[in-house]
Design a protein around this motif. Structure first.
Motif, PDB file in Angstrom:
ATOM      1  N   UNK A  57     -15.256   7.388  17.603  1.00 27.07           N
ATOM      2  CA  UNK A  57     -14.551   7.719  16.366  1.00 27.07           C
ATOM      3  C   UNK A  57     -13.911   6.479  15.748  1.00 27.07           C
ATOM      4  N   UNK A  58     -13.260   5.673  16.577  1.00 34.28           N
ATOM      5  CA  UNK A  58     -12.625   4.444  16.082  1.00 34.28           C
ATOM      6  C   UNK A  58     -13.677   3.487  15.512  1.00 34.28           C
ATOM      7  N   UNK A  59     -14.782   3.319  16.231  1.00 41.88           N
ATOM      8  CA  UNK A  59     -15.850   2.439  15.763  1.00 41.88           C
ATOM      9  C   UNK A  59     -16.475   2.978  14.478  1.00 41.88           C
ATOM     10  N   UNK A  60     -16.684   4.282  14.414  1.00 39.82           N
ATOM     11  CA  UNK A  60     -17.267   4.892  13.206  1.00 39.82           C
ATOM     12  C   UNK A  60     -16.352   4.694  12.004  1.00 39.82           C
ATOM     13  N   UNK A  61     -15.061   4.856  12.209  1.00 35.57           N
ATOM     14  CA  UNK A  61     -14.087   4.614  11.138  1.00 35.57           C
ATOM     15  C   UNK A  61     -14.240   3.187  10.616  1.00 35.57           C
ATOM     16  N   UNK A  62     -14.353   2.231  11.524  1.00 41.83           N
ATOM     17  CA  UNK A  62     -14.500   0.826  11.142  1.00 41.83           C
ATOM     18  C   UNK A  62     -15.803   0.587  10.383  1.00 41.83           C
ATOM     19  N   UNK A  63     -16.925   0.996  10.943  1.00 39.03           N
ATOM     20  CA  UNK A  63     -18.220   0.698  10.321  1.00 39.03           C
ATOM     21  C   UNK A  63     -18.453   1.499   9.037  1.00 39.03           C
ATOM     22  N   UNK A  64     -17.934   2.725   8.959  1.00 46.34           N
ATOM     23  CA  UNK A  64     -18.088   3.533   7.747  1.00 46.34           C
ATOM     24  C   UNK A  64     -17.077   3.143   6.672  1.00 46.34           C
ATOM     25  N   UNK A  65     -15.798   3.201   7.021  1.00 45.49           N
ATOM     26  CA  UNK A  65     -14.749   3.048   6.007  1.00 45.49           C
ATOM     27  C   UNK A  65     -14.333   1.612   5.750  1.00 45.49           C
ATOM     28  N   UNK A  66     -14.366   0.762   6.775  1.00 41.69           N
ATOM     29  CA  UNK A  66     -13.986  -0.632   6.559  1.00 41.69           C
ATOM     30  C   UNK A  66     -15.165  -1.431   6.017  1.00 41.69           C
ATOM     31  N   UNK A  67     -16.339  -1.289   6.656  1.00 42.88           N
ATOM     32  CA  UNK A  67     -17.507  -2.061   6.218  1.00 42.88           C
ATOM     33  C   UNK A  67     -18.399  -1.316   5.224  1.00 42.88           C
ATOM     34  N   UNK A  68     -18.234  -0.012   5.088  1.00 47.74           N
ATOM     35  CA  UNK A  68     -18.962   0.741   4.065  1.00 47.74           C
ATOM     36  C   UNK A  68     -20.390   1.138   4.420  1.00 47.74           C
ATOM     37  N   UNK A  69     -20.711   1.222   5.721  1.00 45.52           N
ATOM     38  CA  UNK A  69     -22.071   1.642   6.089  1.00 45.52           C
ATOM     39  C   UNK A  69     -22.236   3.144   5.883  1.00 45.52           C
ATOM     40  N   UNK A  70     -23.462   3.553   5.610  1.00 42.43           N
ATOM     41  CA  UNK A  70     -23.786   4.954   5.374  1.00 42.43           C
ATOM     42  C   UNK A  70     -24.313   5.594   6.646  1.00 42.43           C
ATOM     43  N   UNK A  71     -23.678   6.704   7.055  1.00 42.43           N
ATOM     44  CA  UNK A  71     -24.118   7.436   8.232  1.00 42.43           C
ATOM     45  C   UNK A  71     -25.510   7.991   7.987  1.00 42.43           C
ATOM     46  N   UNK A  72     -26.420   7.723   8.920  1.00 40.94           N
ATOM     47  CA  UNK A  72     -27.788   8.231   8.824  1.00 40.94           C
ATOM     48  C   UNK A  72     -27.983   9.460   9.708  1.00 40.94           C
ATOM     49  N   UNK A  73     -27.376   9.431  10.910  1.00 40.39           N
ATOM     50  CA  UNK A  73     -27.605  10.506  11.863  1.00 40.39           C
ATOM     51  C   UNK A  73     -26.566  10.440  12.962  1.00 40.39           C
ATOM     52  N   UNK A  74     -26.099  11.618  13.402  1.00 43.44           N
ATOM     53  CA  UNK A  74     -25.197  11.704  14.543  1.00 43.44           C
ATOM     54  C   UNK A  74     -25.875  12.511  15.629  1.00 43.44           C
ATOM     55  N   UNK A  75     -25.799  12.018  16.847  1.00 41.70           N
ATOM     56  CA  UNK A  75     -26.498  12.633  17.972  1.00 41.70           C
ATOM     57  C   UNK A  75     -25.478  13.177  18.968  1.00 41.70           C
ATOM     58  N   UNK A  76     -25.829  14.213  19.697  1.00 40.81           N
ATOM     59  CA  UNK A  76     -24.933  14.816  20.686  1.00 40.81           C
ATOM     60  C   UNK A  76     -24.703  13.913  21.899  1.00 40.81           C
ATOM     61  N   UNK A  77     -25.446  12.825  22.010  1.00 44.05           N
ATOM     62  CA  UNK A  77     -25.303  11.901  23.143  1.00 44.05           C
ATOM     63  C   UNK A  77     -24.161  10.903  22.919  1.00 44.05           C
ATOM     64  N   UNK A  78     -23.243  11.176  21.998  1.00 46.99           N
ATOM     65  CA  UNK A  78     -22.127  10.296  21.643  1.00 46.99           C
ATOM     66  C   UNK A  78     -22.632   9.000  21.023  1.00 46.99           C
ATOM     67  N   UNK A  79     -23.491   9.181  20.026  1.00 53.60           N
ATOM     68  CA  UNK A  79     -23.974   8.026  19.274  1.00 53.60           C
ATOM     69  C   UNK A  79     -24.142   8.409  17.810  1.00 53.60           C
ATOM     70  N   UNK A  80     -24.035   7.393  16.966  1.00 50.84           N
ATOM     71  CA  UNK A  80     -24.230   7.551  15.521  1.00 50.84           C
ATOM     72  C   UNK A  80     -25.079   6.391  15.032  1.00 50.84           C
ATOM     73  N   UNK A  81     -25.901   6.696  14.029  1.00 50.14           N
ATOM     74  CA  UNK A  81     -26.787   5.690  13.444  1.00 50.14           C
ATOM     75  C   UNK A  81     -26.416   5.492  11.982  1.00 50.14           C
ATOM     76  N   UNK A  82     -26.420   4.235  11.550  1.00 49.92           N
ATOM     77  CA  UNK A  82     -26.036   3.865  10.182  1.00 49.92           C
ATOM     78  C   UNK A  82     -27.135   3.060   9.521  1.00 49.92           C
ATOM     79  N   UNK A  83     -27.333   3.308   8.239  1.00 55.09           N
ATOM     80  CA  UNK A  83     -28.262   2.476   7.466  1.00 55.09           C
ATOM     81  C   UNK A  83     -27.585   1.142   7.172  1.00 55.09           C
TER      82      UNK A  83
END
Length: 155
Positions: free
Chosen positions: A16-42
């Motif tokens: 969650x902390x990393x996603x906040x940073x990469x999405x909101x601080x750096x502005x990356x777009x979420x591509x997919x979230x997986x149940x294995x505790x991972x998220x992918x960004x374009x």
């Protein structure tokens, strides 16, 4: 056969902390979230490159380095953009200044910062000039003076 790098992954201690940073601080777009505790960004344009964040135990986090490509135009204002987001900026020499430096052998200009897990991140932009490896690493302002370009940095 290889035409580029499509995907790379970063291990993080708190998704969650990393996603906040990469999405909101750096502005990356979420591509997919997986149940294995991972998220992918374009990275940049959809379908061109991707960054995966994988949550791991803190002991499994090895600090690594990742460089993000940007344009020469955007590079002009990247330092204030990073500072507005509360990020500490450093150059290749880590000399206490926030001045971007050029690697003469490419040539490319870059600046560094860190993510919440301490991974070294970099914005880099290849310059339209001829390589000059004999110059080593020089301040971008110095490079600009010697190459007649006018890409004024915003401070």
């Amino acid at each position: 056969m290889i035409e580029g790098l499509f995907e790379t992954h970063i291990n993080v201690s708190d998704l969650e902390r990393a996603s906040e940073f990469y999405e909101n601080t750096l502005g990356l777009t979420l591509a997919y979230e997986d149940s294995r505790r991972c998220r992918f960004y374009w990275l940049g344009e959809r379908g061109k490159a991707m960054l995966g964040l994988w949550e791991k135990e803190p002991a499994q986090i090895i600090r690594q380095h990742y460089a993000f490509e940007t344009s020469n135009e955007k590079m002009k204002c990247i330092v204030p953009w990073l500072k507005e987001r509360g990020l500490q900026v450093r150059n290749f020499l880590d000399d206490g200044t926030e001045d971007p430096f050029v690697f003469g052998w490419m040539p490319a200009v870059s600046i560094y910062f860190s993510d919440p897990d301490g991974h070294s991140l970099e914005f880099i932009s290849v310059l339209p000039d001829e390589p000059q490896p004999e110059l080593g690493v020089v301040a971008w302002e110095e490079w600009e003076k010697n190459h007649g370009r006018s890409l004024k940095l915003q401070k």
